[in-house]
Design an enzyme around this catalytic site. Structure first.
Site, PDB file in Angstrom:
ATOM      1  N   HIS A 169       3.641   7.731  10.381  1.00 19.23           N
ATOM      2  CA  HIS A 169       4.926   7.565   9.683  1.00 19.23           C
ATOM      3  C   HIS A 169       6.118   7.995  10.548  1.00 19.23           C
ATOM      4  CE1 HIS A 169       3.499   6.892   5.265  1.00 19.23           C
ATOM      5  NE2 HIS A 169       2.764   6.242   6.151  1.00 19.23           N
ATOM      6  N   GLU A 175       0.838  -1.214   0.000  1.00 18.01           N
ATOM      7  CA  GLU A 175       0.000   0.000   0.000  1.00 18.01           C
ATOM      8  C   GLU A 175       0.861   1.248   0.000  1.00 18.01           C
ATOM      9  OE1 GLU A 175      -2.451   3.301   1.835  1.00 18.01           O
ATOM     10  OE2 GLU A 175      -0.499   2.498   2.387  1.00 18.01           O
TER      11      GLU A 175
HETATM   12 ZN   LIG Z   1      -1.649   3.152   5.702  1.00 16.46          ZN
END
Ligand SMILES: [Zn+2]
Length: 352
Positions: free
Chosen positions: A319, A209
């Protein structure tokens, strides 16, 4: 969350899965899903697909991507220092000072990412945001030959996969994006009562992804579902410096987030909200005026079109190595998707 489900979450978070290197985590997923799914298969792209009630003509796909952002070894220099390319979108500032693991064929190699000490940074360097090309991995090798014996070009790297439980049933770890989603879709499948299902449910641990929604593309083509819901993380905006007027008011611990907007089929959204209200599951609403970068984006335009939805887990510090979520939100998201699937009649029509 019972102890088995909690152990499954911890295990996937502590198993590496940079995009393209998802084999170890998919092994864990297959083992868990094998306990309750009627079928578990892996396609040639690496997606793991677990199915309940496979023969029903109405097919519902639930997608949670198991890949995480990481690095890949690009170059080993004459002193044995290692340079890496990113896999997925890193803010290089969070990498400085991290412990890393290089997942080589033979062994796990521990290293660090750093740069020269602040004392030695020039005034100009102090003002600049570090770039990945200026950072190096140090595995303690004495020289190039020793480094090359342990590490090969193309080996995947993660930051240290450290999972920490915190107060209020919250936890921080790298890779909450989107092992939370993998956990939710598999756990939703486990919690579905087969006797109540009028549809086939395909829970998919999708790959790649973070590098372009690639596993959702191949797996949705293969499954050919009429309904497809992606489960991903979304930005919790309950921390300093995020503007609620721009990003909405999304809080950790207030339940899963149901998205509305052009990427979401309106009938799917209505049925998700009805299922949440009938089962008294807390939820939050979020809006996106254009298709966000999640698996729902490509599932919607698979073949001749799929009735798509997006359910998200609020996540602070996305992230980064310290992505923070509420385990209560994961639990509620799994319940929501289980009740949604059970609520669908065999002839459910999602035409807007
Ligand atoms: Zn994601």
């Amino acid at each position: 969350m019972d102890s088995g489900a909690r152990a499954f979450l911890q295990e996937i978070l502590q198993t590496p899965s940079p995009s393209g290197f998802e084999r170890p985590v998919q092994e864990v997923v297959r083992k868990y899903a094998g306990q309750f799914a009627e079928q578990v298969r892996t396609d040639v792209h690496g997606n793991v697909i677990a199915v309940k009630n496979p023969d029903a003509p109405l097919r519902v796909m639930l997608a949670g991507h198991c890949d995480q952002i990481g690095l890949i070894v690009q170059h080993i220099d004459s002193d044995g220092y290692i340079y890496a390319q990113p896999i997925g979108g890193w803010d290089p500032i969070v990498l400085v000072g991290q412990r890393v693991t290089l997942w080589t064929k033979e062994e796990t190699v521990f290293g660090v990412i750093a740069r020269k000490p602040i004392h030695l940074l020039t005034d100009e360097e102090r003002k600049q945001v570090p770039k990945l090309k200026d950072l190096w991995l140090d595995i303690g090798a004495a020289n190039e030959e020793e480094a090359r014996k342990r590490v090969r070009v193309g080996d995947p790297v993660t930051v240290e996969l450290a999972y920490r439980e915190m107060s209020n049933n919250r936890a921080a770890s790298p890779g909450m994006d989107d092992k939370c989603g993998t956990w939710v879709v598999m756990e939703a499948l486990r919690r579905m009562d087969k006797a109540r299902l009028n549809c086939a449910v395909h829970a998919v641990s999708t790959v790649q992804e973070e590098v372009g929604l690639r596993g959702a593309k191949t797996s949705s083509f293969g499954i050919d579902p009429q309904v497809g819901i992606a489960v991903d993380v979304t930005f919790a905006t309950d921390c300093p410096t995020i503007e609620k007027k721009e990003e909405g008011d999304i809080r950790i611990g207030r339940g899963p987030v149901v998205y509305r907007g052009p990427n979401m089929n309106p009938v799917v959204v209505e049925k998700l909200l009805e299922a949440a209200e009938a089962a008294k599951i807390d939820y939050q609403l979020a809006a996106s005026g254009r298709p966000p970068g999640t698996d729902a984006n490509v599932i919607q335009i698979n073949r001749a079109g799929v009735a798509s939805g997006l359910v998200s887990i609020p996540n602070r510090y996305m992230h980064s190595p310290v992505e923070l979520v509420s385990l209560d939100d994961l639990d509620k998201a799994a319940d929501l998707l289980a009740r949604f699937a059970e609520s669908l009649p065999a002839d459910a029509d999602f035409t807007p």
